[in-house]
Design a protein around this motif. Structure first.
Motif, PDB file in Angstrom:
ATOM      1  N   HIS B 279       0.815  -1.215   0.000  1.00  0.00           N
ATOM      2  CA  HIS B 279       0.000   0.000   0.000  1.00  0.00           C
ATOM      3  C   HIS B 279       0.845   1.259   0.000  1.00  0.00           C
ATOM      4  O   HIS B 279       0.331   2.358  -0.103  1.00  0.00           O
ATOM      5  CB  HIS B 279      -0.971  -0.009   1.194  1.00  0.00           C
ATOM      6  N   GLN B 298      -6.451  -6.780  -9.789  1.00  0.00           N
ATOM      7  CA  GLN B 298      -7.613  -7.211  -8.996  1.00  0.00           C
ATOM      8  C   GLN B 298      -8.300  -5.976  -8.470  1.00  0.00           C
ATOM      9  O   GLN B 298      -7.688  -5.137  -7.814  1.00  0.00           O
ATOM     10  CB  GLN B 298      -7.157  -8.089  -7.825  1.00  0.00           C
ATOM     11  N   TRP B 299      -9.587  -5.881  -8.735  1.00  0.00           N
ATOM     12  CA  TRP B 299     -10.348  -4.764  -8.178  1.00  0.00           C
ATOM     13  C   TRP B 299     -10.945  -5.210  -6.859  1.00  0.00           C
ATOM     14  O   TRP B 299     -11.647  -6.205  -6.793  1.00  0.00           O
ATOM     15  CB  TRP B 299     -11.446  -4.342  -9.161  1.00  0.00           C
ATOM     16  N   ARG B 300     -10.624  -4.509  -5.786  1.00  0.00           N
ATOM     17  CA  ARG B 300     -11.100  -4.919  -4.462  1.00  0.00           C
ATOM     18  C   ARG B 300     -12.020  -3.879  -3.870  1.00  0.00           C
ATOM     19  O   ARG B 300     -12.038  -3.661  -2.666  1.00  0.00           O
ATOM     20  CB  ARG B 300      -9.906  -5.140  -3.541  1.00  0.00           C
ATOM     21  N   GLY B 301     -12.773  -3.197  -4.707  1.00  0.00           N
ATOM     22  CA  GLY B 301     -13.681  -2.182  -4.191  1.00  0.00           C
ATOM     23  C   GLY B 301     -12.932  -0.886  -3.973  1.00  0.00           C
ATOM     24  O   GLY B 301     -12.761  -0.101  -4.891  1.00  0.00           O
ATOM     25  N   THR B 303      -9.823  -0.486  -3.354  1.00  0.00           N
ATOM     26  CA  THR B 303      -8.464  -0.459  -3.905  1.00  0.00           C
ATOM     27  C   THR B 303      -8.366  -1.321  -5.160  1.00  0.00           C
ATOM     28  O   THR B 303      -9.205  -2.183  -5.414  1.00  0.00           O
ATOM     29  CB  THR B 303      -7.427  -1.011  -2.897  1.00  0.00           C
ATOM     30  N   HIS B 304      -7.321  -1.054  -5.912  1.00  0.00           N
ATOM     31  CA  HIS B 304      -6.900  -1.953  -6.978  1.00  0.00           C
ATOM     32  C   HIS B 304      -5.599  -2.583  -6.544  1.00  0.00           C
ATOM     33  O   HIS B 304      -4.722  -1.895  -6.018  1.00  0.00           O
ATOM     34  CB  HIS B 304      -6.656  -1.187  -8.278  1.00  0.00           C
ATOM     35  N   ARG B 305      -5.456  -3.869  -6.758  1.00  0.00           N
ATOM     36  CA  ARG B 305      -4.143  -4.472  -6.542  1.00  0.00           C
ATOM     37  C   ARG B 305      -3.548  -4.808  -7.899  1.00  0.00           C
ATOM     38  O   ARG B 305      -4.170  -5.513  -8.707  1.00  0.00           O
ATOM     39  CB  ARG B 305      -4.223  -5.724  -5.688  1.00  0.00           C
ATOM     40  N   ASP B 318      -0.895  -1.824  -3.885  1.00  0.00           N
ATOM     41  CA  ASP B 318      -2.298  -1.578  -3.542  1.00  0.00           C
ATOM     42  C   ASP B 318      -2.558  -0.092  -3.741  1.00  0.00           C
ATOM     43  O   ASP B 318      -1.979   0.743  -3.050  1.00  0.00           O
ATOM     44  CB  ASP B 318      -2.569  -1.977  -2.084  1.00  0.00           C
ATOM     45  N   GLU B 321      -8.638   3.144  -5.476  1.00  0.00           N
ATOM     46  CA  GLU B 321      -9.379   2.779  -6.682  1.00  0.00           C
ATOM     47  C   GLU B 321      -9.034   3.700  -7.853  1.00  0.00           C
ATOM     48  O   GLU B 321      -9.133   4.917  -7.764  1.00  0.00           O
ATOM     49  CB  GLU B 321     -10.888   2.841  -6.416  1.00  0.00           C
TER      50      GLU B 321
END
Ligand SMILES: Nc1ncnc2c1ncn2[C@@H]1O[C@H](COP(=O)(O)OP(=O)(O)OP(=O)(O)O)[C@@H](O)[C@H]1O
Ligand SMILES: [Mg+2]
Lengths: 282, 353
Positions: B279, B298-301, B303-305, B318, B321
């Motif tokens: 992060h 990967q979209w995690r709401g 954040t994007h990883r 991390d 978004e």
């Protein structure tokens, strides 16, 4: 009257009510066992019951019942049978519970082997145990000075010895299902072994005790081989009385009366036991 | 009451070849919450069971409040214990479960009633006192198990993954409850086994990291997170990018790029591992820049990883978004601030998480 349930199981009676041939199959499957049950169990039972109402003097009456109930020998045998069975069951429950506890919870080498031997033991014929006891305690046995094998106590000893594994097996199965985390929780809460046995293990074992106990009770009520082989003169149980009347005295109606009483007691005590143990288990 | 492991070694079934616990030295101070964190099979439960008295160490001592309890049976240790499967007594009602320990101690009747009520009140289960365990939800059962352990007023509470059978939402609620219990019972030392780093970071005063029957690191959550001392700890306490680097003068070189980071007293020319938290990695040009190819997004709401391949190594980032996330296979630049990187002298273990 015994044939009625079997008749109802015959498919043609009830099948037309349910449309389609697919509803047939369950009843069809039930028919052969029901027929076999009727032929090999209910029919002979009905014959016994009928015979018990037909005195040698001819006709149909309750004379055989009156005669048998009036005889001192019958009342004595009835009492002996019931107290022996109840005492043996109690002995088996206590001894079986203790032994199963040790085998399950006290780690010792060979515990698995002992548990497996229990299974084999169940297949032994009952007179074998009595024979073994005769070799040890009988008048010509290793410890010959004891005379108690021919007393009711000898029968009690033999029955407890033989039937205890019947209680142990369901118990061992129940104990192996027991959550060890519960035992550990109890002991870290400060409970020692006796309290854990009483408050945690025993309540969990009640259904297994009920199952084993009711089985042993019925088996003891009807036990014949053990009583015969101890050769206890004063110990006449109902099965012995049936044997005596039928074979030695050729009093078939009398034998049938005793047999009917024996069956009724078995079923009655078994039912009582189940009701009581269900109350205790709930 | 303090808990002390004095080089405690445990081998199951006398199997000395594979130790379940290898000379553990650890002290939990009075009133402290210590989390035992580690992967499966690392010996966390074994350590707990040694304190409770269910396993006997082959060597070493366990001390409670300075007293050697190694030879004491469990029922004389006065420890509260809560396990993952609750282990409530199914045939006893909730209040009888909670009273179990008090009955075993022959506490007077009136006091039992009062203490049971107190323990149920504290865990918010007072309304369920007359129910059987099977009539409760998992979270409620775990509250009862905690109440049962607290009713005997233990000065040491052992918790073995108490929340892992609960769903995520319930877990965070129970975590807050445990933190509250700890504030209400400041004298109770807690040893809390978990393999969930969030639980450990949230609840613990200190974290002990275990791996393969050994203690790897022990420190406050902040110490372990900000300045891990080895790669295993870095990757287990919060995710980490672990980059193999060569130390140079005033910085390190990684994949041909020169990175300015604090090298401390590591000699130039040595090989080392650089730890950067995902992060703290930014997208775009900046100081300490790394260029690579996007391999996965990967979209995690919130954040994007991004997994970016830099010279054969996956670097995780991390990011808040992104309005226009980069495409697969696109070439991107990543950067991080010099003070956000920690140089670890040890070699690389895996690629982190
Ligand atoms: N009763 C037992 N008998 C034999 N070996 C055991 C026993 N309990 C644990 N072990 C072994 O000891 C080691 C440590 O196990 P332990 O249960 O302490 O791990 P853990 O850190 O609690 O893991 P997890 O996160 O999966 O609960 C493991 O290698 C395990 O296989
Ligand atoms: Mg574990």
């Amino acid at each position: 009257m015994a044939g009625d349930p079997a008749l109802q199981a015959v498919p043609t009676r009830s099948a037309p009510r349910n449309e389609g041939p697919r509803r047939w199959s369950p009843q069809l499957w039930a028919a052969p066992p029901a027929a076999a049950l009727a032929l090999f169990f209910l029919y002979p039972l009905a014959l016994v019951v009928r015979q018990s109402f037909q005195p040698d003097s001819g006709g149909t009456s309750v004379r055989p019942y009156a005669d048998v109930f009036a005889s001192q020998a019958f009342r004595h045998a009835l009492w002996t049978t019931v107290w022996l069975a109840v005492a043996s069951t109690a002995g088996c429950l206590v001894l079986g519970f203790l032994l199963a506890l040790v085998i399950s919870f006290v780690p010792f080498p060979g515990a698995k082997g002992v548990a497996r031997f229990i299974d084999v033991y169940l297949s032994f014929p009952s007179f074998l145990i009595t024979l073994a006891l005769l070799f040890i305690y009988g008048t010509t046995g290793i410890i010959g000075s004891f005379q108690f094998l021919t007393t009711p106590w000898g029968v009690l000893l033999a029955e407890v010895t033989y039937f205890t594994p019947f209680v142990m097996r369901p118990l061992l199965a129940a104990f192996s299902q027991l959550d060890t985390a519960q035992l550990e929780a109890a002991s870290s809460l400060g409970a020692r072994a006796p309290r854990i046995v009483r408050r945690v293990i025993l309540p969990e074992a009640l259904p297994a005790l009920a199952a084993g106990g009711s089985l042993v009770l019925v088996l003891c009520l009807n036990e014949f081989g053990i009583v015969l082989f101890t050769g206890a003169k004063g110990v006449t149980t109902l099965p012995m009385l049936v044997y005596g009347k039928a074979i030695l005295e050729s009093d078939y109606p009398g034998a049938c009366v005793v047999a009917v009483v024996n069956v009724l007691i078995s079923v009655g005590l078994y039912g009582l036991y189940r009701v009581v143990s269900r109350r205790a288990g709930a | 009451m303090s808990i002390r492991f004095d080089s405690v070694t445990v081998a199951y079934d006398g199997n000395v070849g594979s130790l379940a616990l290898d000379a553990l030295d650890l002290t939990v101070e009075p009133g402290e919450v210590m989390a035992l964190l580690g992967p499966s099979g690392s010996g966390k439960t074994t350590a707990l069971r040694a304190v409770a008295g269910f396993v006997r160490p082959v060597s070493g001592r366990v001390l409670l409040g300075g007293r050697d309890v190694t030879d004491l049976p469990p029922y004389r240790r006065g420890i509260g214990m809560v396990v993952q499967q609750y282990a409530l007594f199914p045939h006893l009602r909730v209040d009888e479960n909670v009273a179990f320990g008090l009955r075993a101690r022959r506490t007077p009747r009136g006091e039992i009633r009062q203490r049971v009520a107190e323990a149920l009140e504290m865990t918010g289960m007072a309304a369920y006192a007359r129910r059987y365990p099977r009539e409760l939800s998992g979270g409620q059962q775990q509250r009862v198990a905690i109440a049962r352990a607290l009713a005997i007023r233990p000065r040491v509470l052992l918790l073995d993954e108490p929340l892992s059978a609960l769903d995520a939402q319930l877990r965070s609620g129970m975590l807050a409850e445990l933190a509250r219990l700890h504030r209400e019972l400041p004298d109770v030392s807690m040893l809390y086994v978990t393999h969930d780093q969030v639980e450990a970071l949230t609840l613990a005063d200190r974290i002990a990291v275990m791996d393969k029957a050994r203690l790897r690191a022990c420190g406050t959550p902040r110490e372990l997170y900000r300045a891990p001392t080895d790669a295993f700890t870095a990757s287990f306490v919060g995710g980490a990018n672990l980059l193999p680097v060569t130390v140079g003068p005033g910085g390190v070189s990684f994949a041909g790029a020169e990175l300015k980071v604090e090298t401390g007293d590591v000699v130039a020319g040595a090989r080392a591992t650089l730890c950067v938290r995902p992060h703290l990695v930014g997208l775009g040009a900046g100081p300490n820049q790394l260029v690579g190819v996007v391999r996965e997004i990967q979209w995690r709401g919130a954040t994007h990883r991004l997994y970016v391949e830099v010279d054969g190594h996956a670097v995780m980032a991390d990011l808040r978004e992104l309005r226009d996330p980069p495409a697969h296979g696109e070439s991107v630049s990543l950067h991080f601030a010099a003070e956000d990187a920690v140089l670890l002298p040890a070699g690389v273990v895996g690629d982190g998480r």
